[in-house]
Design a protein around this motif. Structure first.
Motif, PDB file in Angstrom:
ATOM      1  N   TYR A 275      -8.923  92.883  99.303  1.00  0.00           N
ATOM      2  CA  TYR A 275      -7.471  93.001  99.383  1.00  0.00           C
ATOM      3  C   TYR A 275      -7.041  93.441 100.776  1.00  0.00           C
ATOM      4  O   TYR A 275      -7.858  93.882 101.585  1.00  0.00           O
ATOM      5  CB  TYR A 275      -6.945  93.988  98.332  1.00  0.00           C
ATOM      6  CG  TYR A 275      -7.391  95.422  98.541  1.00  0.00           C
ATOM      7  CD1 TYR A 275      -6.546  96.350  99.152  1.00  0.00           C
ATOM      8  CD2 TYR A 275      -8.646  95.854  98.133  1.00  0.00           C
ATOM      9  CE1 TYR A 275      -6.936  97.664  99.344  1.00  0.00           C
ATOM     10  CE2 TYR A 275      -9.046  97.164  98.323  1.00  0.00           C
ATOM     11  CZ  TYR A 275      -8.197  98.073  98.929  1.00  0.00           C
ATOM     12  OH  TYR A 275      -8.599  99.368  99.130  1.00  0.00           O
TER      13      TYR A 275
ATOM     14  N   LEU B  69       0.366  94.239 102.743  1.00  0.00           N
ATOM     15  CA  LEU B  69       1.476  93.489 103.318  1.00  0.00           C
ATOM     16  C   LEU B  69       2.547  94.502 103.708  1.00  0.00           C
ATOM     17  O   LEU B  69       2.901  95.361 102.896  1.00  0.00           O
ATOM     18  CB  LEU B  69       2.054  92.509 102.292  1.00  0.00           C
ATOM     19  CG  LEU B  69       1.118  91.424 101.778  1.00  0.00           C
ATOM     20  CD1 LEU B  69       1.760  90.679 100.609  1.00  0.00           C
ATOM     21  CD2 LEU B  69       0.765  90.467 102.895  1.00  0.00           C
TER      22      LEU B  69
ATOM     23  N   SER C 286       3.189  96.176  99.907  1.00  0.00           N
ATOM     24  CA  SER C 286       2.561  95.540  98.749  1.00  0.00           C
ATOM     25  C   SER C 286       1.078  95.398  99.052  1.00  0.00           C
ATOM     26  O   SER C 286       0.671  95.409 100.206  1.00  0.00           O
ATOM     27  CB  SER C 286       3.152  94.149  98.506  1.00  0.00           C
ATOM     28  OG  SER C 286       4.495  94.232  98.141  1.00  0.00           O
TER      29      SER C 286
ATOM     30  N   TYR D  82      -2.041  92.758  98.651  1.00  0.00           N
ATOM     31  CA  TYR D  82      -2.335  91.364  98.372  1.00  0.00           C
ATOM     32  C   TYR D  82      -3.801  91.247  97.968  1.00  0.00           C
ATOM     33  O   TYR D  82      -4.699  91.553  98.746  1.00  0.00           O
ATOM     34  CB  TYR D  82      -2.049  90.471  99.586  1.00  0.00           C
ATOM     35  CG  TYR D  82      -2.174  89.017  99.220  1.00  0.00           C
ATOM     36  CD1 TYR D  82      -1.111  88.358  98.615  1.00  0.00           C
ATOM     37  CD2 TYR D  82      -3.365  88.324  99.408  1.00  0.00           C
ATOM     38  CE1 TYR D  82      -1.227  87.024  98.227  1.00  0.00           C
ATOM     39  CE2 TYR D  82      -3.482  86.998  99.020  1.00  0.00           C
ATOM     40  CZ  TYR D  82      -2.413  86.359  98.435  1.00  0.00           C
ATOM     41  OH  TYR D  82      -2.538  85.052  98.040  1.00  0.00           O
TER      42      TYR D  82
ATOM     43  N   LYS E 121      -6.831  89.229  97.578  1.00  0.00           N
ATOM     44  CA  LYS E 121      -7.296  87.977  98.159  1.00  0.00           C
ATOM     45  C   LYS E 121      -8.414  87.358  97.329  1.00  0.00           C
ATOM     46  O   LYS E 121      -8.448  86.156  97.109  1.00  0.00           O
ATOM     47  CB  LYS E 121      -7.758  88.224  99.606  1.00  0.00           C
ATOM     48  CG  LYS E 121      -8.277  86.996 100.298  1.00  0.00           C
ATOM     49  CD  LYS E 121      -7.196  85.918 100.409  1.00  0.00           C
ATOM     50  CE  LYS E 121      -7.724  84.683 101.084  1.00  0.00           C
ATOM     51  NZ  LYS E 121      -7.422  83.463 100.406  1.00  0.00           N
TER      52      LYS E 121
ATOM     53  N   LYS F 295       0.179  91.517  94.654  1.00  0.00           N
ATOM     54  CA  LYS F 295       0.454  90.074  94.609  1.00  0.00           C
ATOM     55  C   LYS F 295      -0.863  89.313  94.734  1.00  0.00           C
ATOM     56  O   LYS F 295      -1.794  89.784  95.370  1.00  0.00           O
ATOM     57  CB  LYS F 295       1.359  89.665  95.772  1.00  0.00           C
ATOM     58  CG  LYS F 295       2.717  90.287  95.775  1.00  0.00           C
ATOM     59  CD  LYS F 295       3.501  89.799  96.983  1.00  0.00           C
ATOM     60  CE  LYS F 295       4.939  90.236  96.894  1.00  0.00           C
ATOM     61  NZ  LYS F 295       5.810  89.417  97.733  1.00  0.00           N
ATOM     62  N   TRP F 296      -0.893  88.105  94.169  1.00  0.00           N
ATOM     63  CA  TRP F 296      -2.044  87.225  94.340  1.00  0.00           C
ATOM     64  C   TRP F 296      -1.688  85.835  93.867  1.00  0.00           C
ATOM     65  O   TRP F 296      -0.650  85.620  93.251  1.00  0.00           O
ATOM     66  CB  TRP F 296      -3.276  87.751  93.619  1.00  0.00           C
ATOM     67  CG  TRP F 296      -3.171  87.816  92.122  1.00  0.00           C
ATOM     68  CD1 TRP F 296      -3.541  86.840  91.230  1.00  0.00           C
ATOM     69  CD2 TRP F 296      -2.687  88.910  91.334  1.00  0.00           C
ATOM     70  NE1 TRP F 296      -3.309  87.265  89.941  1.00  0.00           N
ATOM     71  CE2 TRP F 296      -2.785  88.530  89.974  1.00  0.00           C
ATOM     72  CE3 TRP F 296      -2.180  90.164  91.636  1.00  0.00           C
ATOM     73  CZ2 TRP F 296      -2.399  89.373  88.938  1.00  0.00           C
ATOM     74  CZ3 TRP F 296      -1.792  91.001  90.601  1.00  0.00           C
ATOM     75  CH2 TRP F 296      -1.907  90.602  89.274  1.00  0.00           C
ATOM     76  N   ASN F 297      -2.555  84.890  94.160  1.00  0.00           N
ATOM     77  CA  ASN F 297      -2.410  83.505  93.706  1.00  0.00           C
ATOM     78  C   ASN F 297      -3.546  83.161  92.762  1.00  0.00           C
ATOM     79  O   ASN F 297      -4.643  83.694  92.891  1.00  0.00           O
ATOM     80  CB  ASN F 297      -2.476  82.534  94.897  1.00  0.00           C
ATOM     81  CG  ASN F 297      -1.299  82.699  95.818  1.00  0.00           C
ATOM     82  OD1 ASN F 297      -0.186  82.895  95.379  1.00  0.00           O
ATOM     83  ND2 ASN F 297      -1.555  82.621  97.106  1.00  0.00           N
TER      84      ASN F 297
ATOM     85  N   ASN G  60       4.845  78.894  96.647  1.00  0.00           N
ATOM     86  CA  ASN G  60       3.956  79.107  97.783  1.00  0.00           C
ATOM     87  C   ASN G  60       3.987  77.884  98.694  1.00  0.00           C
ATOM     88  O   ASN G  60       3.926  76.753  98.224  1.00  0.00           O
ATOM     89  CB  ASN G  60       2.508  79.335  97.315  1.00  0.00           C
ATOM     90  CG  ASN G  60       2.361  80.669  96.629  1.00  0.00           C
ATOM     91  OD1 ASN G  60       2.849  81.690  97.101  1.00  0.00           O
ATOM     92  ND2 ASN G  60       1.701  80.665  95.479  1.00  0.00           N
TER      93      ASN G  60
END
Length: 159
Positions: free
Chosen positions: A77, A80, A89, A91, A93, A127-129, A154
């Motif tokens: 991580y 941000l 935040s 993120y 990864k 946050k993440w994808n 995104n």
């Protein structure tokens, strides 16, 4: 300091140290295969050491799931900077558990460690994808109480 999580196979969640670099790299490579981007994977063990442990501040931070000195899983991580909400935040990864250790709630323990880290650092959110084809991943995150953000799309701009 982070809270230590343990389960039936004595998994300890801890912050990664430089000595973990080689195993972190192996898990990153396995994740690249799983997520189908191995053809562009350019990370080396030396990059992991330099970017994650020798650089100040580091480019990323990480937790590992340690099973008697073996790294069973990892979570990578970074932070941000804040804007509108006046709080940073986190993120997420990469989250990956070695195939031999799956089904033991290691992913959940790693996520809980990140959640605690975010709280300790007064962050607004994590946050993440998730790849749209990764149904197991989506179910896992929803089980933790996370929700898909449908307000933002995104975008990427290759350079």
């Amino acid at each position: 300091m982070i809270k230590t999580y343990r389960n039936q196979t004595e998994i300890k969640i801890r912050k990664a140290v430089e000595a973990d670099s080689e195993k972190l790299w192996i898990l990153m490579k396995e994740l690249a295969v799983f997520e189908k981007y191995i053809d562009v994977f350019a990370i080396t063990p030396e990059i992991v050491k330099e970017s994650g442990f020798r650089k100040s501040p580091p480019d990323f931070y990480s937790f590992v799931a340690d099973h008697n000195g073996q790294i069973a899983g990892m979570l990578v991580y970074y932070y941000l900077p804040y804007t509108a909400v006046n709080k940073a935040s986190v993120y997420l990864k990469e989250l990956y558990v070695d195939a031999a250790y799956r089904g033991q709630q290691i992913g959940e323990q790693l996520m809980n460690a990140l959640h605690l880290e975010a709280k300790l650092n007064n962050c607004a959110q994590i946050k993440w994808n998730v790849a749209p084809w990764n149904e197991a991943g989506k179910k896992f995150y929803e089980r933790l109480g996370a929700a898909q953000n449908k307000q933002w799309l995104n975008y990427e701009w290759k350079v």
